[in-house]
Scaffold this motif. Structure first.
Motif, short mmCIF file in Angstrom:
data_model
loop_
_atom_site.label_atom_id
_atom_site.label_comp_id
_atom_site.label_asym_id
_atom_site.label_seq_id
_atom_site.Cartn_x
_atom_site.Cartn_y
_atom_site.Cartn_z
N GLY A 302 5.46 -52.43 -51.45
CA GLY A 302 6.38 -51.57 -50.73
C GLY A 302 5.85 -51.28 -49.34
O GLY A 302 4.70 -51.59 -49.02
N MET A 303 6.69 -50.67 -48.51
CA MET A 303 6.28 -50.28 -47.17
C MET A 303 5.36 -49.07 -47.25
O MET A 303 5.60 -48.13 -48.01
CB MET A 303 7.50 -49.94 -46.32
CG MET A 303 8.50 -51.07 -46.16
SD MET A 303 7.89 -52.41 -45.10
CE MET A 303 7.82 -51.58 -43.51
N LEU A 304 4.31 -49.09 -46.44
CA LEU A 304 3.44 -47.93 -46.35
C LEU A 304 4.14 -46.80 -45.61
O LEU A 304 3.96 -45.62 -45.91
CB LEU A 304 2.14 -48.31 -45.65
CG LEU A 304 1.03 -47.27 -45.61
CD1 LEU A 304 0.52 -46.98 -47.01
CD2 LEU A 304 -0.12 -47.76 -44.72
N ASP A 305 4.95 -47.17 -44.63
CA ASP A 305 5.73 -46.24 -43.81
C ASP A 305 6.94 -47.01 -43.33
O ASP A 305 6.84 -48.20 -43.02
CB ASP A 305 4.89 -45.73 -42.63
CG ASP A 305 5.66 -44.75 -41.74
OD1 ASP A 305 5.47 -43.54 -41.91
OD2 ASP A 305 6.46 -45.21 -40.89
N PRO A 306 8.12 -46.38 -43.24
CA PRO A 306 9.32 -47.13 -42.87
C PRO A 306 9.27 -47.73 -41.46
O PRO A 306 10.02 -48.65 -41.16
CB PRO A 306 10.44 -46.10 -43.00
CG PRO A 306 9.76 -44.77 -42.94
CD PRO A 306 8.42 -44.97 -43.55
N LYS A 307 8.37 -47.22 -40.60
CA LYS A 307 8.31 -47.70 -39.22
C LYS A 307 7.02 -48.43 -38.90
O LYS A 307 6.75 -48.73 -37.74
CB LYS A 307 8.50 -46.53 -38.26
CG LYS A 307 9.86 -45.86 -38.36
CD LYS A 307 10.00 -44.73 -37.36
CE LYS A 307 11.38 -44.07 -37.46
NZ LYS A 307 11.51 -42.94 -36.48
N VAL A 308 6.22 -48.72 -39.93
CA VAL A 308 4.93 -49.38 -39.71
C VAL A 308 4.87 -50.65 -40.56
O VAL A 308 5.17 -50.61 -41.75
CB VAL A 308 3.75 -48.45 -40.08
CG1 VAL A 308 2.42 -49.15 -39.84
CG2 VAL A 308 3.82 -47.15 -39.27
N ARG A 382 -0.73 -44.94 -39.46
CA ARG A 382 0.01 -43.69 -39.62
C ARG A 382 0.89 -43.79 -40.86
O ARG A 382 1.50 -44.82 -41.12
CB ARG A 382 0.87 -43.44 -38.37
CG ARG A 382 1.73 -42.21 -38.43
CD ARG A 382 2.52 -42.04 -37.14
NE ARG A 382 3.32 -43.21 -36.82
CZ ARG A 382 4.49 -43.51 -37.40
NH1 ARG A 382 4.98 -42.72 -38.37
NH2 ARG A 382 5.17 -44.59 -37.05
N ILE A 383 0.92 -42.71 -41.62
CA ILE A 383 1.86 -42.56 -42.72
C ILE A 383 2.66 -41.30 -42.44
O ILE A 383 2.11 -40.19 -42.48
CB ILE A 383 1.15 -42.45 -44.08
CG1 ILE A 383 0.28 -43.68 -44.33
CG2 ILE A 383 2.18 -42.29 -45.20
CD1 ILE A 383 -0.51 -43.62 -45.61
#
Length: 395
Positions: A302-308, A382-383
């Motif tokens: 999965g994504m660690l953060d939606p924008k990273v 960043r999270i």
């Protein structure tokens, strides 16, 4: 290289001297060679051209291998030339489309044309710069009548006999040495002309990997290419050169091994999940092609953060489209506390990766004052609105 140097070099004496000098690896070696040749009474133009070419041939081996030792270059031309292994893949695309004659518009020193001619295509290679066109003619001379070079503007060339075109619009200021990037409005030939040509006949268009995606024609295939961790180019394919049903592609090459991910459109991103035991960094071509979601679902991440552009999973994954890391622990963000933690763990060799944070890896490494025999990877990212520093090992 200016025209006087080119004239001095393209003589039997000049080319023989270049072969005798061989490769030059360092500034000290170049200076010694200049002194020796000038003491022998050779002209400044000839000495400058020979020594410059000897240095460029050495650098060119990373792109052209053994072929570099019989080619001629300008510094700008070498920097902008397509690597031979990538050029061969471009050429294969033309052959698969049953193209027999290709016009290479903006051929530079002839890197792609070498690949085209090398698999038996007839090539018309065109460059607007006189010196560059002369070097391309020299580099393509072994192919005889199968490769013709013109010194001309791409827009003025008659294309009636070409089955397809290869376009590499100049995206930097003119010159043979140091050049700078220019805006799309200053490209040569103009982007509007490039798209118009590509709408009338099959075309491959070489662009920078950061090209504005909104300008890519909807009916074209966009293929981003990464080689050994660097995303080197975007190629837009049109007409019969575009693969049916493919609009996005990520070609990844590492250590000579290639893998490709294709899709009909941008892939939806995967769901965000908490940091697991592993972190995965997608290859640049995958990120540019917006196919991260495809890769995530394939490796159950999965994504660690939606924008990273980092993925995470609880299990180890094997994929040519990501670089994977096993997370050891989360460390402090404060530099002093981080330095102390790394020294306690005996880490003296540290790979630093960062994404979505304002960190200069070289500056951070210097401030950490590392000591020890152990090695690790530090990932700073960043999270949400929280900065995290992760100690990890490459898988």
């Amino acid at each position: 290289m200016d025209f006087a140097e080119l004239t001095a070099l393209l003589t039997p004496e000049g080319l023989r001297l270049l072969d005798e000098v061989g490769g030059i690896d360092s500034t000290d070696e170049a200076a010694a060679t200049v002194s020796r040749l000038r003491a022998a009474g050779l002209s400044p133009d000839l000495v400058s051209a020979v020594v410059g070419q000897a240095r460029l041939r050495t650098r060119a081996r990373t792109k052209f291998g053994a072929f570099a030792d019989r080619m001629l270059f300008t510094r700008a031309g070498l920097e902008q030339a397509t690597r031979l292994e990538i050029g061969a893949r471009h050429a294969g695309r033309f052959r698969s489309a049953e193209v027999e004659r290709v016009a290479d518009l903006g051929c530079g020193i002839g890197g792609d044309s070498l690949a085209f001619a090398g698999i038996g295509l007839d090539v018309l290679a065109v460059d607007v710069d006189e010196v560059t066109a002369a070097l391309a003619a020299y580099n393509l001379a072994p192919f005889g009548d199968a490769a013709t070079v013109l010194h001309a503007r791409a827009e003025e060339v008659e294309l009636a006999d070409a089955d397809a075109v290869w376009l590499d619009p100049a995206r930097r200021t003119a010159g043979h040495g140091e050049t700078t990037r220019v805006g799309a409005a200053e490209w040569s030939p103009a982007l509007e002309w490039v798209w118009e040509v590509a709408s009338r006949r099959p075309a491959g268009i070489k662009l920078g990997p950061g090209f504005d995606r909104t300008q890519i024609p909807q009916d074209a295939e966009a293929q981003w290419i990464s080689v050994d961790g660097s995303t080197i180019e975007l190629v837009v394919w049109t007409g019969s050169l575009a693969r049916p049903g493919v609009r996005r592609a990520a070609l990844v090459i590492r250590g000579g091994r290639a893998a490709e991910l294709t899709a009909a459109a941008d892939a939806p991103d995967a769901e965000v999940r908490p940091l697991g035991a592993y972190l995965h960094e997608p290859e640049g071509a995958v990120i540019r092609a917006r196919l991260i979601g495809e890769v995530a679902r394939a490796i159950d991440a999965g994504m660690l953060d939606p924008k990273v552009a980092y993925l995470t999973s609880d299990t180890e994954a094997s994929s040519p489209f990501v670089q994977s890391f096993r997370i050891r622990e989360t460390l402090p963000n404060d530099v002093k506390a981080l330095s102390r933690a790394l020294r306690e763990r005996g880490i003296g060799t540290l790979e630093i990766k960062k994404r979505a944070v304002d960190v200069d890896p070289a500056t951070l490494r210097a401030r950490l004052k590392l000591k020890g025999a152990a090695a690790a990877t530090l990932i700073v990212t960043r999270i949400g609105d929280r900065r995290v520093t992760l100690l990890a090992d490459r898988v």
